[in-house]
Each structure stands twice: as structure tokens, then as C-alpha cells.
Motif scaffolding. Structure first.
Motif, PDB file in Angstrom:
ATOM      1  N   LYS A   3      10.959  -3.950   2.347  1.00  0.00           N
ATOM      2  CA  LYS A   3      11.151  -5.349   1.977  1.00  0.00           C
ATOM      3  C   LYS A   3      11.107  -5.530   0.463  1.00  0.00           C
ATOM      4  O   LYS A   3      11.816  -6.336  -0.122  1.00  0.00           O
ATOM      5  CB  LYS A   3      10.047  -6.167   2.625  1.00  0.00           C
ATOM      6  N   ALA A   4      10.247  -4.727  -0.186  1.00  0.00           N
ATOM      7  CA  ALA A   4      10.075  -4.873  -1.630  1.00  0.00           C
ATOM      8  C   ALA A   4      11.387  -4.642  -2.351  1.00  0.00           C
ATOM      9  O   ALA A   4      11.702  -5.287  -3.339  1.00  0.00           O
ATOM     10  CB  ALA A   4       9.032  -3.893  -2.116  1.00  0.00           C
ATOM     11  N   LEU A  16       0.362 -16.111   4.552  1.00  0.00           N
ATOM     12  CA  LEU A  16      -0.335 -14.831   4.733  1.00  0.00           C
ATOM     13  C   LEU A  16      -1.385 -14.979   5.829  1.00  0.00           C
ATOM     14  O   LEU A  16      -1.984 -16.041   5.962  1.00  0.00           O
ATOM     15  CB  LEU A  16      -1.055 -14.443   3.435  1.00  0.00           C
ATOM     16  N   SER A  17      -1.570 -13.914   6.577  1.00  0.00           N
ATOM     17  CA  SER A  17      -2.629 -13.999   7.596  1.00  0.00           C
ATOM     18  C   SER A  17      -3.983 -13.978   6.883  1.00  0.00           C
ATOM     19  O   SER A  17      -4.071 -13.602   5.708  1.00  0.00           O
ATOM     20  CB  SER A  17      -2.542 -12.815   8.550  1.00  0.00           C
ATOM     21  N   ARG A  18      -5.030 -14.381   7.582  1.00  0.00           N
ATOM     22  CA  ARG A  18      -6.354 -14.469   6.968  1.00  0.00           C
ATOM     23  C   ARG A  18      -6.768 -13.107   6.387  1.00  0.00           C
ATOM     24  O   ARG A  18      -7.255 -13.020   5.261  1.00  0.00           O
ATOM     25  CB  ARG A  18      -7.357 -14.934   8.025  1.00  0.00           C
ATOM     26  N   VAL A  19      -6.530 -12.057   7.164  1.00  0.00           N
ATOM     27  CA  VAL A  19      -6.968 -10.726   6.715  1.00  0.00           C
ATOM     28  C   VAL A  19      -6.150 -10.266   5.517  1.00  0.00           C
ATOM     29  O   VAL A  19      -6.696  -9.757   4.530  1.00  0.00           O
ATOM     30  CB  VAL A  19      -6.873  -9.707   7.875  1.00  0.00           C
ATOM     31  N   ASP A  20      -4.822 -10.492   5.559  1.00  0.00           N
ATOM     32  CA  ASP A  20      -3.976 -10.113   4.426  1.00  0.00           C
ATOM     33  C   ASP A  20      -4.463 -10.823   3.172  1.00  0.00           C
ATOM     34  O   ASP A  20      -4.580 -10.227   2.097  1.00  0.00           O
ATOM     35  CB  ASP A  20      -2.512 -10.518   4.686  1.00  0.00           C
ATOM     36  N   PHE A  21      -4.755 -12.094   3.314  1.00  0.00           N
ATOM     37  CA  PHE A  21      -5.220 -12.910   2.188  1.00  0.00           C
ATOM     38  C   PHE A  21      -6.500 -12.312   1.604  1.00  0.00           C
ATOM     39  O   PHE A  21      -6.638 -12.122   0.394  1.00  0.00           O
ATOM     40  CB  PHE A  21      -5.456 -14.344   2.678  1.00  0.00           C
ATOM     41  N   LEU A  22      -7.455 -11.996   2.507  1.00  0.00           N
ATOM     42  CA  LEU A  22      -8.748 -11.469   2.054  1.00  0.00           C
ATOM     43  C   LEU A  22      -8.579 -10.123   1.353  1.00  0.00           C
ATOM     44  O   LEU A  22      -9.202  -9.872   0.317  1.00  0.00           O
ATOM     45  CB  LEU A  22      -9.690 -11.325   3.252  1.00  0.00           C
ATOM     46  N   VAL A  23      -7.723  -9.268   1.912  1.00  0.00           N
ATOM     47  CA  VAL A  23      -7.528  -7.941   1.300  1.00  0.00           C
ATOM     48  C   VAL A  23      -6.955  -8.108  -0.104  1.00  0.00           C
ATOM     49  O   VAL A  23      -7.444  -7.509  -1.071  1.00  0.00           O
ATOM     50  CB  VAL A  23      -6.581  -7.077   2.174  1.00  0.00           C
ATOM     51  N   LEU A  24      -5.930  -8.972  -0.242  1.00  0.00           N
ATOM     52  CA  LEU A  24      -5.316  -9.174  -1.556  1.00  0.00           C
ATOM     53  C   LEU A  24      -6.343  -9.758  -2.527  1.00  0.00           C
ATOM     54  O   LEU A  24      -6.427  -9.357  -3.686  1.00  0.00           O
ATOM     55  CB  LEU A  24      -4.103 -10.105  -1.432  1.00  0.00           C
ATOM     56  N   LEU A  25      -7.146 -10.676  -2.021  1.00  0.00           N
ATOM     57  CA  LEU A  25      -8.153 -11.327  -2.858  1.00  0.00           C
ATOM     58  C   LEU A  25      -9.150 -10.307  -3.396  1.00  0.00           C
ATOM     59  O   LEU A  25      -9.485 -10.293  -4.590  1.00  0.00           O
ATOM     60  CB  LEU A  25      -8.885 -12.384  -2.022  1.00  0.00           C
ATOM     61  N   THR A  64       1.598  -2.317   2.098  1.00  0.00           N
ATOM     62  CA  THR A  64       2.273  -1.364   1.203  1.00  0.00           C
ATOM     63  C   THR A  64       3.769  -1.352   1.461  1.00  0.00           C
ATOM     64  O   THR A  64       4.568  -1.290   0.525  1.00  0.00           O
ATOM     65  CB  THR A  64       1.725   0.076   1.366  1.00  0.00           C
ATOM     66  N   LYS A  65       4.152  -1.451   2.737  1.00  0.00           N
ATOM     67  CA  LYS A  65       5.589  -1.455   3.043  1.00  0.00           C
ATOM     68  C   LYS A  65       6.260  -2.699   2.479  1.00  0.00           C
ATOM     69  O   LYS A  65       7.422  -2.673   2.104  1.00  0.00           O
ATOM     70  CB  LYS A  65       5.813  -1.377   4.549  1.00  0.00           C
ATOM     71  N   SER A  66       5.489  -3.827   2.453  1.00  0.00           N
ATOM     72  CA  SER A  66       6.066  -5.064   1.916  1.00  0.00           C
ATOM     73  C   SER A  66       6.066  -5.068   0.390  1.00  0.00           C
ATOM     74  O   SER A  66       6.641  -5.948  -0.216  1.00  0.00           O
ATOM     75  CB  SER A  66       5.253  -6.276   2.365  1.00  0.00           C
ATOM     76  N   GLY A  67       5.356  -4.111  -0.210  1.00  0.00           N
ATOM     77  CA  GLY A  67       5.308  -4.051  -1.670  1.00  0.00           C
ATOM     78  C   GLY A  67       4.264  -4.965  -2.277  1.00  0.00           C
ATOM     79  O   GLY A  67       4.262  -5.200  -3.480  1.00  0.00           O
ATOM     80  N   LEU A  68       3.360  -5.526  -1.470  1.00  0.00           N
ATOM     81  CA  LEU A  68       2.324  -6.400  -2.014  1.00  0.00           C
ATOM     82  C   LEU A  68       1.155  -5.580  -2.556  1.00  0.00           C
ATOM     83  O   LEU A  68       0.395  -6.027  -3.407  1.00  0.00           O
ATOM     84  CB  LEU A  68       1.809  -7.358  -0.936  1.00  0.00           C
ATOM     85  N   ARG A  86      -8.711   7.370  -1.137  1.00  0.00           N
ATOM     86  CA  ARG A  86      -7.563   6.903  -1.919  1.00  0.00           C
ATOM     87  C   ARG A  86      -7.765   5.435  -2.237  1.00  0.00           C
ATOM     88  O   ARG A  86      -8.265   4.669  -1.416  1.00  0.00           O
ATOM     89  CB  ARG A  86      -6.284   7.151  -1.142  1.00  0.00           C
ATOM     90  N   TYR A  87      -7.365   5.081  -3.440  1.00  0.00           N
ATOM     91  CA  TYR A  87      -7.591   3.708  -3.912  1.00  0.00           C
ATOM     92  C   TYR A  87      -6.303   2.896  -3.809  1.00  0.00           C
ATOM     93  O   TYR A  87      -5.203   3.426  -3.938  1.00  0.00           O
ATOM     94  CB  TYR A  87      -8.085   3.739  -5.361  1.00  0.00           C
ATOM     95  N   TYR A  88      -6.464   1.592  -3.597  1.00  0.00           N
ATOM     96  CA  TYR A  88      -5.320   0.683  -3.510  1.00  0.00           C
ATOM     97  C   TYR A  88      -5.429  -0.340  -4.627  1.00  0.00           C
ATOM     98  O   TYR A  88      -6.526  -0.676  -5.067  1.00  0.00           O
ATOM     99  CB  TYR A  88      -5.308  -0.023  -2.148  1.00  0.00           C
ATOM    100  N   ARG A  89      -4.258  -0.814  -5.077  1.00  0.00           N
ATOM    101  CA  ARG A  89      -4.273  -1.889  -6.080  1.00  0.00           C
ATOM    102  C   ARG A  89      -3.209  -2.917  -5.711  1.00  0.00           C
ATOM    103  O   ARG A  89      -2.235  -2.604  -5.036  1.00  0.00           O
ATOM    104  CB  ARG A  89      -4.075  -1.340  -7.486  1.00  0.00           C
ATOM    105  N   ILE A  90      -3.423  -4.135  -6.166  1.00  0.00           N
ATOM    106  CA  ILE A  90      -2.487  -5.207  -5.855  1.00  0.00           C
ATOM    107  C   ILE A  90      -1.298  -5.119  -6.820  1.00  0.00           C
ATOM    108  O   ILE A  90      -1.480  -4.781  -8.000  1.00  0.00           O
ATOM    109  CB  ILE A  90      -3.217  -6.572  -5.938  1.00  0.00           C
ATOM    110  N   THR A  91      -0.079  -5.378  -6.342  1.00  0.00           N
ATOM    111  CA  THR A  91       1.117  -5.316  -7.207  1.00  0.00           C
ATOM    112  C   THR A  91       1.358  -6.720  -7.786  1.00  0.00           C
ATOM    113  O   THR A  91       0.792  -7.703  -7.282  1.00  0.00           O
ATOM    114  CB  THR A  91       2.357  -4.910  -6.391  1.00  0.00           C
ATOM    115  N   PRO A  92       2.187  -6.845  -8.817  1.00  0.00           N
ATOM    116  CA  PRO A  92       2.507  -8.181  -9.352  1.00  0.00           C
ATOM    117  C   PRO A  92       3.056  -9.096  -8.261  1.00  0.00           C
ATOM    118  O   PRO A  92       2.704 -10.265  -8.176  1.00  0.00           O
ATOM    119  CB  PRO A  92       3.556  -7.888 -10.417  1.00  0.00           C
TER     120      PRO A  92
END
Lengths: 124, 930
Positions: A3-4, A16-25, A64-68, A86-92
């Protein structure tokens, strides 16, 4: 094709779902590994939301597949005791989606406040 | 000590990894490792916070959600692929039926059922916990016991063409049919090359090696050079023995390592080939390593550390073995042969019989009572004489754990039935709305499937743990010394056969427990159920549930009664006089032959050991003997007694004997009845004497004075004069009547096995340690087989009864708990179903007491039926237990009265509580609630 690559319109990801929101936050505070994300979400929601491995990594797979969200580059200094983590980071794009969702939510919350709903002590 | 949490974690990860296979491959590859890491992190965090139970609950939830998430991931993947296809303008015309659409519908249903099942289970943690625990105990106990049985009986021997292999045993003059043979026997059998392609032999010895400068006992197996090729075993590393290495006694010091020993001592380093390993003070060149699955050729459950050529065996234990290759009387060699292709077993048997006859003529003295017995290798588990007893014990254990599993299944079925009843209304509505019955059954089955999955996983963990606990629980004497040194392995672990068995068991448990409740609860008469079952006076439909509770009571009674019989045995054993006074003694067991001490020095070394130990502060009295009372296994030899005929068919009396030093009777507190004991004047050159116990005096000279009589040892031909009579001691079994026992002077008949027993101002264990130090001071090369106390000896004898009582009582009490839950549930259910009837009766003047009586009576009917069935089953089973019981009747009145009464009392209470509660409830409230 993810998708990205195909779309960069933030609206495609909302709401965004509640969990997606929390993870990004959680990721806006810095890079986190899976266990870090689970712990921090647990703390922020006072234990109401406990993510388990299957759920967390389904979410991470989707994000990650969505590019977020993206994998953070490997840094041996960061966690010398456990290099498998492994570490994750939020994309722009993820930050834009999070901001858009937060703004939507804030509008909704204001609507609710205008109707005096926030004063009740009913547990959610 | 092994790190148990580490082991349980690795088991968690392994099971989790298996579940992760539900995910699409790319997700698994991308995130699988991280998911495992996260599971362990969560498990550890939760264990710190809420203990093991809390942690197991999180693990349960984590396992349960995997199939759900995996299903979603598959659906997303499929949708992604469909979008791709649409984008490419190749939209599929195939819809719901057939093709991927049909599969999708099935998968969606399955996922939906799974999600629904997990959600419902998570909503009632009490039910889920009880169900999973029942299944865990049932499956765990079965898996653990089966893995032991598998190791002994089923464990496939990794030999080539096993059906051609045979054991050749030699029968002996004292009635033993399957004894060992002599090395000359092997040479005789090799001449029968028309029957056998090859004949080989092996023999085991306890010897010593040096590890980091310390003497350690090792189990060494001497094998003929052809044995490995005969069995079809290739070396995993290096080679097996060459013919020239097994040609001249003591000439070629070469050794093959056992795989386990190679791993333990050398870390599996292949460079070990060509290096030297010290055995009995002599360096042996390592030429190979056995394959992993070969533990020993002796018997399953025994592990040899090293293999040496047969021609080296005699050098392992000094002078004592020098005659091994020529002495037809030394029968410590086990013979294995491979039959020629075309030779049937019967022909082999008659051929070997011919040889027996020839030998009888050639050596009438030695072979008069001997003949060879050919037994196919596949028919032998350990040894034909003990196989029956082992099979018996195995069958008993399997029956016990089988009952436990049956109990777990009936318990689960009862719980599911009760849940089904709870949901009848919901199910009736869904049926009325047109949902197919098969969908509902599938949904209910899914719930059980999830439960069985968790029960099986947890059962495997439980089995592994209980096997470890069992091997630790063995009394720390000879057997556990062997376990400590790795000579005996209790189990081969959970191998593929065991896992397959568990899988089958789980399927069976699932089907047994779920099918009937699922079918029954989805078959309500829709109309009455929807009308709130408002049919006054209609009989409650819970026959199946009642039957199940009755079955639980029966099973529970059987387990408790058998446990009770063993408890009574233990109680009885505690009150038996073992025949000696001393219990607070320390003991050390030294094997002089394995230590390389020649027989000519056995007595001198023993005296040195006693003198050195006596000088230790805190040791007041000390004695030595080749065996002590209440140790399983004694030493026997053939004797003739002038004027006393040997038993029918025997050429002499096979008699258990002890070789003791002068201090032995004193230190053990064995009373002198007549004459004198062994003294320091009974030396090698003085007149040979013997002291007999009362049982021997009674049997051999019932009407004569025993003092002054003669006993002649067959092997040495020496005559011994009876100089004293002492009290009887129980030799092997506490409950058995005293056996005849002869005591010789150790100076006159020295033995290689020396047990030093001492008492004094220290605790028994401190004394044992002091004795051990004394032994090491005399000679650091002496092989110490065990350091123990006399009390521990007793515990060895009582171990089987304790284990059986422990297992049966634990399972029995568990069963009692489950049966109580069952009774309670059925009574509550009956009462709630009959609320309307109860209310009407009470408004017509019935009292609460009558209502309670009515409910309790209906419950006790099924309990009494269960008790009757259980009693009948126990009557049959207890006869089989007879040989394991000490001093009590298999129909022990106390057990047969107390246990059923106890059970009825508990059941009465379990039915009275809910009945009373229902009767005291306000009628208006009860009707309103309905």
C-alpha cells in the motif's frame, strides 16, 4: 506491491483501530521492540489492554505492509544482551496517519464534552 | 541440578513453534522468532508478578489466540491476492460454492467457531481451568507411565534383522531356567555353525576410571569382537573391535565409548579417537563410539559407559576373574546368536539340546543339571524370569493411569453436559431460527478440541516433570547411585512412539468427552425448551449425567481402595520387628573386586578399613558384612548338610550367606540365642566355623542340637562347624517369614563386597560420611558403590509400596474431588429443574426437610450404584495386588469398610449442601428467577 508504494493518502488508513493507534502512539516516543511495545501499552491503558504475541505481530505485519511502521536499522550497542530483538520505528506516513486519527478523535471528544458526557463516572 | 524453568520454557517454545505453523509462511518467517521471544518475555514477567499459575494462564491465552490470528492473516492474504487479480482485470467468477470461495466459507466458519470457542472458554475461567487440569492429569499420567513401559517393553532395538537373533540361556541345578553361561559354553555353541551364522557374548562389570584425578565407578561391558557385527551395529565414530583385539587374554587394551559417556565426559569431541581412557588403572586406547541409540547390550534401562573386548574383561577386576575363559562353573557370560536363514526356531532348539546332552556326558559333575535354552530376542524385554513380573507391574500402572484418564473424560463430559444444559435455550432459539445442527455440533466440538489441545500440551509438560521427579524420588542407595552415575536411565524420554501414543490418547479423550454431550445438547425438543420447560411434573432429563457421576464414583472408589490397601501395608510394615535393634547406623559399600584388589587381600583390606574407621572420633562400634538385613538381594552359594536332603530336584542347598567380621552382630543389635558369635580367633588357618539363624536351626535340625553340626561348602569343599545360633532378621521383605541364613567369618570366607556398618555419637549420615573418608584414606582407588544409612535401606524396601500408595491416593483424592463436583452439580441441577414442583409441595405443607431428603435420596441412589460397581471391581483387582501387599489380606476388612463409608459421607455432604440451599430459598424468589 504494498500500500505504501501504491497510495500515500493518509485517509486510506483511517479510522485506525484502537490497537493500531496505541502502537503508533508508543512508537512516537522512540524505537521499541515487541516486548517494549506490549509493556508500554499495558502501562498506558492501566492493564486493560494486554497484547499477546499473535495479536501484536499481526498488527505489526499489517502496519509494516501499509508503510506506517518500519524496522529500525540494527544497532548492536542498543541491546547487547539480546541481539535477536528487533526494533520498530514509526514512518513519516505513520506519523501523519496518527495525527489525522488523533485530530478526528479530538473532534469527537469535543462533541461528547459538549453534551456533558465526560462528567459521568461510568467505567468504559 | 538442571534448570527446570529453562526446560519448561524450551517446551513452551517448542509447542508454540508448532502452533505458529498455522500462520502463512511469510508471516512466520518474518515474525516467528520475535513471537517466540515475546512469549518467553511475557511468561517470565507474569511469573515474577503473579506466580506460575498466572504465567500459565497468559501462555494459555497466547496459545489460544494463535489459530484466530493466523486465520485472519490467511484471510487478509487471500483478500490481498483477490484485489491483485481484480486490479489485473481477471476477476474470478467463482463465487461462494466451489473453488476458493467454498474453501473460504469453510475456513471462515472454522475461524468463527474457533474464535467463539476461545472467547467462551476465556469467559468461564473456572470451567476451563477444571477441564484443562483434569485432562492434563489424565494425559500427563498416561504419557509418563507409558514412556517407562515403552522404554522397557516396546523400545525398538536398533538391531538388524531382529527376528533371526536369539538369546541362549543356561538352566542350572537350582531351578533357574534362564541363567548366564560360561565362556567355554560360548566356544561349544560356536561349533554349531550349521544352526548359527555367528554366536557372540557379553558380560558386565563395575570398574573404575579416573576423572579429574578422582576415582569414579564406571560400568564396563566386555563384548566378543563379533557382537557388534552380529547385531548389525556400526560405530557412530571410529570402528568396532577387530578379531585380533579379542584373541589373547589381556593383550589389547582398546575401548569403545558409549555415546552418552562420550558426550558427558568428552563433550562429543571426535578427536578423542586414539586417546587413552583409564579403566581399572590401565590405559585403554579409544577406537570408536557407539551409535546414540545403543545404551547397553545387557538390558533396557541399563547404560554401559564403555565397551572392551571380552579378552580384556578378566584384567578389569584383578585375580578374581583369571579363570573366566576356562572355568565352566563361572557363568557370568550372556550369549546371543544369529540363526541361519533357513533354520526354524524348533530346529535350533533341538540342535542346542543335542549339545546339552553331549556336555552332560563329557562333564557330568558340572552339566548334570544344565541345559541350554534358546529364546528369540524379540520375546525378551529384560530377562525371561523377570519379564512376567515387570509386565505385571506395567499392566497395573497402565490400568491405574487408564482409570485416571477415564475419570478425566467422564469429568469433562459431565462439565460439558452441564454447560450444554445451561445453553439449551440459546441453542433451541438458534435451531428454531434454522441453524443447522451440524454447525452447532461443530461449534461445541471446537470448544472441546481447544480444551484437549491445552490439556495435551500441559500433559506432556507434566509427564516430563513427573519422570524427573520420579527418578529423583528413588531412595538414594544402590539404585540411585547408579542413577547418579548415569548407569541406569529411567526413561528414554518422550520419543516419537510416546508422542504418537499421547496424540491417540488425546483424540480418544476428546471424542469420548465431547461427542455425546454435543449431540445431546443440540437435540432438545425445541418447543418445551422455548416454553421455559414449563411442563409440570415432567421427569428431569439428566440420565446420562447421573450415569457419568455414578461412573466417577466407581472409579474413585477403586483408586481409593487400592491406595488404602497400600497405606495399610505401610502401616503394618512400620510395626514389624525387622529382627535387629540398630536403626541409627551409617553405612558404606565398597566393591573390592572392582577396585582391583586380589581375593588374597580382600580380608586384609577389610580389616584395614575397619581399623581406620574405628580411629574416627564419633564412631563407637563398627562391623562388616557382605550384605545387611533388609537390602534387596543377598548372596547365595551351594552347601551340603550331612543328614539333611536337598530339596527335590536339587543337588545341594542354595543358601543365602553372610561373611561377617566379629563386630557385626553387636553393631546391628542381632541377639545371640545359643553358643557364640564370630570372634577374632576364627582365622583362615583355624577351624572353619558358621553361625546360623533360628530359622536355619529349625529347618535343618528340628529335633537335634544345632551346635556342633557340619555345613559343607560345595565349591571349596570346606566343612564348617556350627558354633552359634542368632535371632532371625528379615532379609528382603518385611512381611515375609524369616529365611534361613548362614554367617561365616570374613577371615575364612572373604568376599569382595564389603558393607561397613557403624554407630556412634554422630548422626547416621555423618557416620556414613566418616566411613567414606576412612575408605578413601586407606586407598583412594577403592570403588565406593554407596554411602548411605540403615534407615535408607528400609526405605528401599518400602519404596514400591510408598510409591503405589502415594500415586493411588493422590489420584484417588483427585477423583474424590471430581466426583464431589459431579454430585454437587447434578443435585443443584436436579433441584433447580424441579423448583416448580418443590414450591408446589412446600405450599401444600411439605417442610424443607422433606425437600432436602427427596433431593439427597435421588443423588445417593447414583452414588450407591457407583459404590457397588466400584466394590465389585476392587474385589477383582485387589487379588492381583496381593503380591505387593505387606502383611495384610487383599480383602482387608478395614479398607473395604472405611473407604466406601468415607466416600458415601463425602457424597452425602456434596448433595446435602445444594439441596439445603434450594429448600431454604424463598418460593416467590425461586419462581420469579425461573
Amino acid at each position: 506491491m504494498t500500500k505504501a508504494e501504491g497510495a500515500t493518502r493518509v485517509d486510506d488508513f483511517l479510522p485506525l483501530s484502537r490497537v493500531d493507534f496505541l502502537v503508533l502512539l508508543v512508537l512516537t516516543d522512540g524505537d521499541r521492540h515487541g516486548y517494549g511495545i506490549v509493556m508500554e501499552i499495558g502501562e498506558r491503558t492501566e492493564g486493560r489492554i494486554q497484547l499477546l504475541p499473535g495479536n501484536l505481530y499481526s498488527v505489526m505485519n499489517r502496519l509494516t505492509k501499509s508503510g506506517l511502521v518500519d524496522r529500525a536499522p540494527e544497532d548492536p550497542q542498543r541491546d547487547p544482551e539480546n541481539r535477536r530483538r528487533r526494533y520498530y520505528r514509526i514512518t513519516p506516513l505513520g506519523q501523519r496517519a496518527l495525527a489525522a486519527e488523533a485530530s478526528d478523535l479530538s473532534t469527537l471528544v469535543q462533541e461528547a464534552a459538549a453534551r456533558d458526557l465526560l462528567k459521568t463516572e461510568t467505567p468504559v | 541440578m538442571r534448570d527446570r524453568p529453562g526446560q519448561s520454557e524450551s517446551l513452551l517454545v517448542r509447542t508454540f513453534r508448532l502452533l505458529l505453523r498455522c500462520f502463512p509462511q511469510d508471516v512466520r518467517r518474518e515474525f516467528g522468532g520475535e513471537m517466540e521471544e515475546l512469549l518467553i518475555d511475557l511468561y517470565r514477567a507474569e511469573r515474577r508478578r503473579r506466580g506460575t499459575l498466572g504465567a500459565m494462564w497468559v501462555v494459555f491465552l497466547a496459545y489460544a489466540e494463535i489459530p484466530l490470528r493466523a486465520g485472519v492473516a490467511h484471510r487478509e492474504e487471500w483478500r490481498g491476492a483477490r484485489r491483485e487479480r481484480k486490479r489485473e482485470g481477471r476477476s474470478s467468477r467463482r463465487r461462494l460454492r466451489g473453488g476458493p470461495g467454498g474453501i473460504r466459507l469453510g475456513l471462515d466458519n472454522l475461524l468463527q467457531d474457533l474464535r467463539y470457542a476461545v472467547r467462551r472458554l476465556a469467559m468461564s475461567p473456572g470451567f476451563t481451568a477444571v477441564a484443562v487440569i483434569s485432562l492434563t492429569v489424565g494425559i500427563g499420567a498416561n504419557t509418563a507411565i507409558f514412556s517407562v513401559v515403552n522404554a522397557v517393553f516396546i523400545h525398538n532395538r536398533p538391531y538388524q534383522d531382529t527376528e533371526e537373533l536369539v538369546h541362549v540361556y543356561t538352566s542350572s541345578e537350582n531351578g533357574v531356567r534362564y541363567g548366564g553361561s560360561s565362556y567355554p559354553d560360548l566356544l561349544e555353541l560356536r561349533t554349531l555353525d550349521d544352526l548359527f551364522t555367528e554366536v557372540g557374548a557379553f558380560t558386565g562389570r563395575l570398574s573404575r576410571t579416573r576423572e579429574s584425578g578422582e576415582a569414579r565407578p564406571v560400568h564396563v561391558e566386555g563384548v566378543t569382537h563379533n557382537l557388534f557385527s552380529l547385531l548389525g551395529i556400526q560405530a557412530a565414530v571410529g570402528r568396532t573391535f577387530l578379531p585380533e583385539e579379542d584373541a589373547v587374554p589381556g593383550a589389547r587394551a582398546v575401548a569403545i565409548l558409549n555415546w552418552g559417556y562420550w558426550q558427558r565426559r568428552y563433550g562429543g569431541d571426535p578427536a578423542v579417537l586414539g586417546e587413552a581412557v583409564e579403566i581399572a588403572g590401565r590405559p585403554y586406547t579409544i577406537v570408536g563410539v557407539t551409535p546414540e541409540r545403543i545404551e547397553s547390550l545387557l538390558a533396557p534401562g541399563v547404560r554401559s559407559d564403555l565397551f572392551v573386548p571380552m579378552m580384556m574383561v578378566a584384567t578389569l577386576s584383578g585375580e578374581g576373574d583369571q579363570e573366566l575363559y576356562a572355568d565352566r562353573g563361572d557363568r557370568r557370560v550372556k550369549i546371543v546368536g544369529r540363526l541361519r536363514d533357513e533354520i526354524p526356531l524348533e530346529q535350533a532348539r533341538s540342535g542346542v539340546e543335542g549339545l546339552s546332552t553331549r556336555l552332560k556326558v563329557a562333564y557330568p559333575e558340572l552339566h548334570r543339571y544344565r541345559s541350554f535354552n534358546v529364546v528369540p530376542l524379540e520375546d525378551v524385554a529384560v530377562q525371561p524370569d523377570v519379564d512376567d513380573a515387570l509386565a505385571y507391574i506395567g499392566a497395573m500402572l497402565m490400568t491405574t493411569v487408564g482409570l485416571v484418564l477415564l475419570l478425566a473424560c467422564t469429568n469433562l463430559a459431565t462439565l460439558l453436559l452441564a454447560r450444554g444444559v445451561d445453553r439449551r435455550r440459546e441453542i433451541a432459539i438458534r435451531l428454531a431460527l434454522g441453524v443447522r445442527r451440524s454447525r452447532l455440533v461443530a461449534q461445541l466440538l471446537m470448544e472441546t478440541l481447544v480444551l484437549v489441545l491445552f490439556g495435551t500440551g500441559a500433559g506432556l509438560v507434566l509427564a516430563q516433570w513427573s519422570l524427573e521427579i520420579l527418578s529423583r524420588a528413588l531412595p538414594s542407595t544402590y539404585l540411585s547411585v547408579m542413577v547418579d552415575y548415569g548407569l541406569i536411565t529411567l526413561s528414554h524420554g518422550l520419543d516419537r512412539t510416546v508422542l504418537l501414543y499421547t496424540l491417540g490418547l488425546a483424540t480418544l479423550a476428546g471424542v469420548l468427552a465431547s461427542l455425546v454431550p454435543a449431540l445431546q445438547s443440540t437435540n432438545p425438543d425445541v418447543a418445551p425448551t422455548l416454553k421455559a420447560e414449563a411442563v409440570p411434573g415432567s421427569p428431569p432429563r439428566h440420565g446420562l449425567q447421573t450415569g457419568l457421576v455414578g461412573a466417577q464414583v466407581a472409579i474413585c472408589l477403586v483408586l481409593l481402595m487400592c491406595g488404602g490397601l497400600f497405606l495399610r501395608s505401610l502401616q503394618f510394615a512400620g510395626g514389624i520387628d525387622p529382627g535387629f535393634e540398630t536403626r541409627e547406623a551409617g553405612m558404606v559399600w565398597v566393591d573390592l573386586q572392582a577396585s582391583g584388589i586380589p581375593p588374597s587381600r580382600w580380608h586384609t583390606v577389610t580389616e584395614e578399613l575397619i581399623e581406620r574407621a574405628r580411629s574416627y572420633p564419633g564412631i563407637d562400634a563398627i562391623g562388616a558384612s557382605n550384605s545387611v538385613p533388609l537390602t534387596a538381594g543377598g548372596w547365595s552359594a551351594a552347601f551340603t548338610i550331612p543328614g539333611v536332603d536337598p530339596p527335590e530336584g536339587w543337588s545341594s542347598h542354595m543358601q543365602i550367606f553372610n561373611s561377617i567380621d566379629p563386630g557385626f552382630f553387636d553393631v546391628m543389635g542381632i541377639p545371640l540365642i545359643a553358643g557364640r558369635g564370630i570372634t577374632s580367633h576364627d582365622e583362615e588357618r583355624t577351624e572353619h566355623v558358621v553361625v546360623v539363624n533360628e530359622a536355619a536351626a529349625r529347618r535343618f535340625w528340628p529335633d537335634e542340637e544345632p551346635l556342633g553340626q557340619k555345613i559343607i561348602a560345595v565349591q571349596s569343599g570346606l566343612s564348617h562347624r556350627v558354633v552359634g545360633v542368632v535371632g532371625d532378621t528379615r532379609l528382603e521383605r518385611l512381611g515375609a517369614s524369616a529365611e534361613c541364613l548362614l554367617y561365616f567369618s570374613h577371615a575364612q570366607i572373604p568376599t569382595s563386597n564389603v558393607r561397613l556398618v557403624a554407630t556412634g555419637g554422630l548422626t547416621p549420615l555423618e557416620i556414613a560420611v566418616a566411613l567414606q573418608q576412612a575408605v578413601q584414606e586407606v586407598d583412594e582407588n577403592l570403588v565406593i558403590v554407596a554411602v548411605t544409612t540403615l534407615d535408607e535401606q528400609l526405605s528401599v524396601l518400602l519404596f514400591p509400596a510408598r510409591l503405589a500408595a502415594g500415586l493411588l491416593c493422590v489420584f484417588g483424592l483427585l477423583a474424590l474431588g471430581l466426583a464431589c463436583i459431579g454430585v454437587y452439580g447434578v443435585v443443584s441441577f436436579t433441584v433447580s429443574r424441579r423448583t416448580r414442583e418443590v414450591v408446589i409441595r412446600m405450599s401444600l405443607g411439605a417442610e424443607a426437610r422433606d425437600v432436602v431428603r427427596m433431593a439427597v435420596r435421588s443423588a445417593m441412589g447414583m452414588v450407591l450404584a457407583g459404590v457397588a460397581v466400584g466394590l465389585a471391581a476392587t474385589l477383582v483387582l485387589s487379588r492381583l495386588l496381593d503380591r505387593f501387599l505387606i502383611g495384610i489380606d487383599p480383602y482387608d476388612l478395614v479398607t473395604f469398610t472405611a473407604v466406601p463409608l468415607l466416600l458415601c459421607a463425602v457424597a452425602l455432604l456434596a448433595s446435602w449442601v445444594p439441596a439445603r440451599r434450594a429448600a431454604l430459598e424463598s418460593p416467590v424468589r425461586a419462581l420469579k428467577y425461573r
